[in-house]
Design an enzyme around this catalytic site. Structure first.
Site, mmCIF file in Angstrom:
data_model
loop_
_atom_site.group_PDB
_atom_site.id
_atom_site.type_symbol
_atom_site.label_atom_id
_atom_site.label_comp_id
_atom_site.label_asym_id
_atom_site.label_seq_id
_atom_site.Cartn_x
_atom_site.Cartn_y
_atom_site.Cartn_z
ATOM 1 C CG HIS A 22 -10.603 53.957 29.031
ATOM 2 N ND1 HIS A 22 -9.259 53.876 29.284
ATOM 3 C CD2 HIS A 22 -11.147 52.797 29.514
ATOM 4 C CE1 HIS A 22 -8.985 52.737 29.887
ATOM 5 N NE2 HIS A 22 -10.123 52.061 30.047
ATOM 6 C CD GLU A 23 -14.848 51.594 29.616
ATOM 7 O OE1 GLU A 23 -14.905 50.475 29.077
ATOM 8 O OE2 GLU A 23 -14.218 51.817 30.673
ATOM 9 C CG HIS A 26 -11.660 48.601 26.800
ATOM 10 N ND1 HIS A 26 -10.380 48.089 26.776
ATOM 11 C CD2 HIS A 26 -11.744 49.347 27.936
ATOM 12 C CE1 HIS A 26 -9.716 48.507 27.843
ATOM 13 N NE2 HIS A 26 -10.520 49.283 28.559
#
Length: 350
Positions: A22-23, A26
């Site tokens: 998920h990170e 980003h």
């Protein structure tokens, strides 16, 4: 004791992969858009260890229940030309959306591996229950359910999920028999023994059909869709108070459930079955994290997207300090909910 430690480590590994991916979404989109990333970390709280590589510090925090891609000027004003706030609203939207999107991508990859290993549970009836609506409507063994009230059905599990989330509702089904489609309207009947409203479908989620690569790719998409649908419908039941907040499970409860599933699978069926069970958990958690982060709540990616959408409409950025305060309040509420759920998980274990 040793098996419990292994179960915990496997649960921790699944959490780590899902959160870090998920990170990573980003992080990669931030780099792509020329945004300065000050820190990329796994976990929350004080830093246990970390290394500085270029402009970014890569670190591990004390509490392994989250992660962060800390960008310059993300929550405050910054004069740095590479700050998050200096980029176009569309660039910032792509960075924020990339986290949940990467979770859906990860869920799709895991689903494809699962499909290649064991195939999918085709929604074909193995029988119909005596005295229930399905039998009365003329359905029979071998019929394939393809729609329920307009919702496309691809797996046997989706029949069960729809029946659970729409308990007691009349359903118009479309089914296939000998290559032809038929439609029937069924009104569920209360089963006195189980206390549930049933249509009378009998099917197995364990009977799997293997397909080719294209079929597996298509069904991997439907697998992710199934978990997204399940997450959204579970939230609907929670918000409409059909499910109590005390029934929620947090990290502690999930780790226990993953460990129990692993132990049961290894003991009963062997390590390959345990591997498949862990894949299922990884798909569920990744899709769940993607959906939850898109909720329009402050401090979540969905909340940030709301601010960015408002900015795109009005053509002017909302005061970063005000946005920061809103996100801080949202973060406090999320921490309060997390501690409540964690306390509830611990209480269930005692």
């Amino acid at each position: 004791m040793g098996s419990r430690i292994i179960s915990f480590l496997i649960a921790f590994l699944i959490f780590s992969i899902v959160i870090l991916f998920h990170e990573l979404g980003h992080f990669l989109l931030a780099k792509k858009n020329g945004i300065r990333v000050n820190e990329f970390c796994f976990g929350l709280g004080p830093t246990i260890c970390g290394i500085q590589k270029g402009e970014t510090k890569y670190s591990i925090k004390l509490f392994p229940f989250g992660g962060a891609c800390v960008m310059e000027g993300e929550d405050e004003d910054s004069s740095d030309e590479r700050a998050f706030g200096k980029k176009s609203v569309w660039a910032r939207m792509s960075v924020v959306f990339a986290g949940p999107f990467f979770n859906f991508v990860l869920a799709f990859v895991f689903a494809f591996i699962l499909m290649c290993c064991i195939g999918y549970d085709k929604p074909v009836l193995s029988d119909v229950s005596d005295g229930f609506p399905a039998q009365e409507a003329g359905l029979q063994k071998g019929d394939e359910i393809v729609k329920m009230n307009g919702l496309s059905i691809h797996f046997a599990r989706e029949i069960s999920a729809y029946s659970t989330f729409h308990s007691g509702e009349t359903v118009e089904i479309t089914y296939v028999r000998d290559g032809k489609k038929y439609q029937k309207t069924l009104e569920p009947k209360l089963d006195e023994e189980s206390g549930r409203y049933l249509y009378g479908f009998v099917y197995s989620t364990q009977m799997r059909v293997k397909g080719n690569v294209l079929t597996n790719l298509r069904n991997s998409f439907y697998e992710v869709r199934y978990w997204i649908y399940t997450t959204i419908q579970s939230l609907r039941l929670l918000l409409t108070r059909q499910v109590s907040v005390t029934e929620l499970s947090g990290p502690v409860g999930i780790v226990k459930n993953i460990g129990d599933t692993y132990q049961e699978s290894v003991t009963t069926y062997g390590y390959f079955s345990a591997f498949l069970s862990m894949l299922n958990w990884a798909i569920l958690l990744s899709a769940n994290l993607g959906v939850m982060n898109l909720l329009p709540f402050p401090a979540l990616d969905g909340g940030r997207l709301v601010f960015l959408i408002v900015e795109a409409i009005r053509g002017k950025r909302i005061d970063p300090n005000k946005e920061g305060i809103v996100n801080l309040v949202g973060l406090g509420l999320l921490f309060a909910l997390m501690f409540f759920v964690m306390f509830n998980d611990i209480r269930k274990l005692l």
